[in-house]
Design a protein around this motif. Structure first.
Motif, PDB file in Angstrom:
ATOM      1  N   LYS A   1       0.839  -1.194   0.000  1.00  0.00           N
ATOM      2  CA  LYS A   1       0.000   0.000   0.000  1.00  0.00           C
ATOM      3  C   LYS A   1       0.878   1.250   0.000  1.00  0.00           C
ATOM      4  O   LYS A   1       1.760   1.393   0.843  1.00  0.00           O
ATOM      5  CB  LYS A   1      -0.919   0.004   1.225  1.00  0.00           C
ATOM      6  N   GLU A   2       0.614   2.125  -0.952  1.00  0.00           N
ATOM      7  CA  GLU A   2       1.357   3.375  -1.073  1.00  0.00           C
ATOM      8  C   GLU A   2       0.368   4.532  -1.177  1.00  0.00           C
ATOM      9  O   GLU A   2      -0.465   4.552  -2.072  1.00  0.00           O
ATOM     10  CB  GLU A   2       2.266   3.344  -2.310  1.00  0.00           C
ATOM     11  N   ASN A   3       0.442   5.448  -0.217  1.00  0.00           N
ATOM     12  CA  ASN A   3      -0.472   6.598  -0.189  1.00  0.00           C
ATOM     13  C   ASN A   3      -1.927   6.157  -0.231  1.00  0.00           C
ATOM     14  O   ASN A   3      -2.754   6.744  -0.939  1.00  0.00           O
ATOM     15  CB  ASN A   3      -0.170   7.550  -1.351  1.00  0.00           C
ATOM     16  N   GLY A   4      -2.227   5.093   0.497  1.00  0.00           N
ATOM     17  CA  GLY A   4      -3.601   4.620   0.617  1.00  0.00           C
ATOM     18  C   GLY A   4      -4.093   3.745  -0.513  1.00  0.00           C
ATOM     19  O   GLY A   4      -5.265   3.362  -0.531  1.00  0.00           O
ATOM     20  N   VAL A   5      -3.210   3.412  -1.464  1.00  0.00           N
ATOM     21  CA  VAL A   5      -3.611   2.603  -2.622  1.00  0.00           C
ATOM     22  C   VAL A   5      -2.719   1.373  -2.715  1.00  0.00           C
ATOM     23  O   VAL A   5      -1.495   1.459  -2.562  1.00  0.00           O
ATOM     24  CB  VAL A   5      -3.503   3.416  -3.934  1.00  0.00           C
ATOM     25  N   TRP A   6      -3.332   0.213  -2.988  1.00  0.00           N
ATOM     26  CA  TRP A   6      -2.564  -1.020  -3.159  1.00  0.00           C
ATOM     27  C   TRP A   6      -1.911  -1.001  -4.545  1.00  0.00           C
ATOM     28  O   TRP A   6      -2.594  -0.915  -5.561  1.00  0.00           O
ATOM     29  CB  TRP A   6      -3.459  -2.251  -3.019  1.00  0.00           C
ATOM     30  N   ILE A   7      -0.583  -1.066  -4.565  1.00  0.00           N
ATOM     31  CA  ILE A   7       0.192  -1.015  -5.805  1.00  0.00           C
ATOM     32  C   ILE A   7       0.871  -2.367  -6.023  1.00  0.00           C
ATOM     33  O   ILE A   7       1.607  -2.855  -5.164  1.00  0.00           O
ATOM     34  CB  ILE A   7       1.262   0.090  -5.761  1.00  0.00           C
ATOM     35  N   SER A   8       0.618  -2.973  -7.188  1.00  0.00           N
ATOM     36  CA  SER A   8       1.164  -4.296  -7.494  1.00  0.00           C
ATOM     37  C   SER A   8       2.322  -4.207  -8.474  1.00  0.00           C
ATOM     38  O   SER A   8       2.379  -3.308  -9.317  1.00  0.00           O
ATOM     39  CB  SER A   8       0.076  -5.203  -8.083  1.00  0.00           C
ATOM     40  N   LEU A   9       3.226  -5.176  -8.354  1.00  0.00           N
ATOM     41  CA  LEU A   9       4.328  -5.332  -9.290  1.00  0.00           C
ATOM     42  C   LEU A   9       4.238  -6.741  -9.851  1.00  0.00           C
ATOM     43  O   LEU A   9       4.183  -7.714  -9.101  1.00  0.00           O
ATOM     44  CB  LEU A   9       5.663  -5.124  -8.569  1.00  0.00           C
ATOM     45  N   SER A  10       4.190  -6.849 -11.163  1.00  0.00           N
ATOM     46  CA  SER A  10       4.079  -8.162 -11.793  1.00  0.00           C
ATOM     47  C   SER A  10       5.407  -8.906 -11.689  1.00  0.00           C
ATOM     48  O   SER A  10       6.452  -8.309 -11.429  1.00  0.00           O
ATOM     49  CB  SER A  10       3.679  -8.022 -13.261  1.00  0.00           C
ATOM     50  N   THR A  11       5.359 -10.216 -11.936  1.00  0.00           N
ATOM     51  CA  THR A  11       6.579 -11.010 -11.884  1.00  0.00           C
ATOM     52  C   THR A  11       7.604 -10.514 -12.889  1.00  0.00           C
ATOM     53  O   THR A  11       8.788 -10.348 -12.563  1.00  0.00           O
ATOM     54  CB  THR A  11       6.278 -12.497 -12.172  1.00  0.00           C
ATOM     55  N   SER A  12       7.170 -10.246 -14.105  1.00  0.00           N
ATOM     56  CA  SER A  12       8.105  -9.809 -15.142  1.00  0.00           C
ATOM     57  C   SER A  12       8.706  -8.443 -14.824  1.00  0.00           C
ATOM     58  O   SER A  12       9.915  -8.222 -15.008  1.00  0.00           O
ATOM     59  CB  SER A  12       7.415  -9.778 -16.513  1.00  0.00           C
ATOM     60  N   ASP A  13       7.883  -7.519 -14.334  1.00  0.00           N
ATOM     61  CA  ASP A  13       8.398  -6.197 -13.969  1.00  0.00           C
ATOM     62  C   ASP A  13       9.340  -6.290 -12.775  1.00  0.00           C
ATOM     63  O   ASP A  13      10.333  -5.556 -12.686  1.00  0.00           O
ATOM     64  CB  ASP A  13       7.251  -5.243 -13.650  1.00  0.00           C
ATOM     65  N   PHE A  14       9.012  -7.186 -11.846  1.00  0.00           N
ATOM     66  CA  PHE A  14       9.871  -7.387 -10.674  1.00  0.00           C
ATOM     67  C   PHE A  14      11.258  -7.869 -11.109  1.00  0.00           C
ATOM     68  O   PHE A  14      12.282  -7.343 -10.650  1.00  0.00           O
ATOM     69  CB  PHE A  14       9.224  -8.403  -9.727  1.00  0.00           C
ATOM     70  N   ILE A  15      11.305  -8.880 -11.974  1.00  0.00           N
ATOM     71  CA  ILE A  15      12.585  -9.409 -12.454  1.00  0.00           C
ATOM     72  C   ILE A  15      13.364  -8.332 -13.194  1.00  0.00           C
ATOM     73  O   ILE A  15      14.583  -8.193 -13.038  1.00  0.00           O
ATOM     74  CB  ILE A  15      12.363 -10.630 -13.362  1.00  0.00           C
ATOM     75  N   GLU A  16      12.664  -7.544 -14.019  1.00  0.00           N
ATOM     76  CA  GLU A  16      13.304  -6.459 -14.761  1.00  0.00           C
ATOM     77  C   GLU A  16      13.964  -5.462 -13.801  1.00  0.00           C
ATOM     78  O   GLU A  16      15.131  -5.066 -13.981  1.00  0.00           O
ATOM     79  CB  GLU A  16      12.267  -5.747 -15.629  1.00  0.00           C
ATOM     80  N   LYS A  17      13.218  -5.034 -12.784  1.00  0.00           N
ATOM     81  CA  LYS A  17      13.760  -4.072 -11.828  1.00  0.00           C
ATOM     82  C   LYS A  17      14.915  -4.660 -11.033  1.00  0.00           C
ATOM     83  O   LYS A  17      15.903  -3.971 -10.734  1.00  0.00           O
ATOM     84  CB  LYS A  17      12.659  -3.583 -10.879  1.00  0.00           C
ATOM     85  N   ALA A  18      14.804  -5.945 -10.686  1.00  0.00           N
ATOM     86  CA  ALA A  18      15.883  -6.601  -9.935  1.00  0.00           C
ATOM     87  C   ALA A  18      17.162  -6.640 -10.761  1.00  0.00           C
ATOM     88  O   ALA A  18      18.267  -6.443 -10.229  1.00  0.00           O
ATOM     89  CB  ALA A  18      15.468  -8.009  -9.520  1.00  0.00           C
TER      90      ALA A  18
END
Length: 372
Positions: free
Chosen positions: A25-42
């Protein structure tokens, strides 16, 4: 066959990629990160660490509550053979000084300005520490996103991954120090991976399920469970804090979460003492209806129905009236039942009108005892 910790993340990418692999939760909103985006950022993160000159065998400390960035850092360092040394976010400056010197951490990632202030107070006494980054933005100090390099060094990352041996040191987990200075427990990739794989059949979770994570990731129990969630394709949602865990349960509607009995007692008492019980209708609408699909405990069971005994306490001096109330509650609205569902999982279901009683205690603890 999975042998190292980074392989859990890539296993999910290959076999069961999620749109909401990690959510907070960020600023009152649930924010998701997909598996592919997570791997990319990592991988961007790993590239930034390579550019800093951090290499296999170096130590990185993470001082933060549970959040997506915790696992981003974990994969970014682990796939380079760097050792993750996670620390509790609420220990003393003296403990931070001792541990960071003991493990010779070169980088520290902190969640917020409060923890940053503690590290800055002792920085002059940490000769190995070269860099401090924050997860929350703090004016005047480097944010971890500065390490997310767009041009990923794929070949160097893949080469580093191949050089990791399952017996290599993966993490240092420090004891509480109640009997002296904290001691760093050395755990290899094999130590953690073997526990995750051995627990697979003991924790019946599956695709398209959500987990709520709130036990500290710096403790090996929640960390191991998170790896198991990742391996099994369970979406992980991070609770904001224990103070609002009841609200997070209602919002996320998780199928499972890892916990301990004492924490469940606190959660239950907070729910009962909150505005949810202001009136019968308020409680019934917010709790009974919503909790119909919320997992209290999720365990495989061989019986079709199991009824849980519970304790009802009252401050009423009218013993006869109290006895009648107990009998009425036991036979009608207040009943805790675990029923076998079509998916063969167990769901604890809470229904009834707590305005008919001053206190209900021991329910969750008894539920734990009877199901474990």
């Amino acid at each position: 066959m999975i042998k190292t910790l980074p392989q859990f993340y890539y296993h999910q990418l290959k076999n069961d990629p999620k749109k909401d692999a990690f959510t907070q939760k960020e600023n009152g909103v649930w924010i998701s990160l997909s598996t592919s985006d997570f791997i990319e950022k990592a991988n961007q993160f790993s590239t930034g660490l390579i550019n800093l000159g951090i290499k296999k065998g170096d130590k990185v400390a993470v001082i933060s509550s549970n959040r997506t960035e915790w696992h981003l850092t974990d994969l970014a360092v682990q796939q380079l053979g760097i050792i993750n040394a996670p620390l509790y976010p609420n220990i003393t400056e003296a403990d931070y000084e001792y541990i960071l010197n003991d493990c010779e951490a070169k980088i520290v990632f902190v969640s917020d300005k409060e923890i940053l202030a503690k590290i800055l107070n002792i920085k002059d006494r940490l000769p190995s520490l070269k860099h401090i980054y924050t997860y929350n933005k703090v004016e005047g100090y480097p944010h971890y996103s500065e390490l997310l390099v767009s041009e990923i060094k794929e070949e160097e990352i893949e080469s580093a991954q191949k050089r990791i041996n399952e017996k290599d040191l993966a993490t240092l987990i420090y004891t509480s120090g109640t009997t002296g200075n904290p001691k760093g427990v050395m755990l290899s990739h094999q130590n953690l991976v073997s526990n995750v794989l051995a627990s697979e059949e003991r924790l019946p979770v599956g695709e398209n399920q959500r987990a709520l994570s709130f036990l500290p990731l710096c403790h090996v129990f929640e960390r191991m469970i998170d790896y198991l969630y990742i391996y099994k394709g369970v979406s992980i949602y991070y609770a904001e804090s224990i103070d609002v865990i009841g609200e997070n349960l209602l919002e996320v509607k998780p199928h499972i979460f890892g916990t301990v009995p004492r924490l469940l007692e606190k959660v239950y008492d907070k729910i009962i003492d909150s505005n949810y019980v202001a009136t019968t209708d308020t409680f019934y609408n917010k709790m009974a209806s919503n909790f119909d699909s919320i997992l209290i405990m999720n365990y495989k069971w061989n019986e079709s129905d199991v009824y849980i005994d519970y304790l009802i306490e009252s401050t009423s001096e009218d013993k006869e009236a109290l006895s009648r109330r107990k009998s009425w509650l036991a036979n009608s609205y207040f009943e805790h039942k675990i029923a076998k569902r079509d998916d063969d999982y167990l769901f604890g279901r809470l229904c009834g009108y707590p305005s008919e009683m001053p206190y209900l205690r021991g329910v969750v603890e008894q539920l734990m005892k009877d199901t474990l």
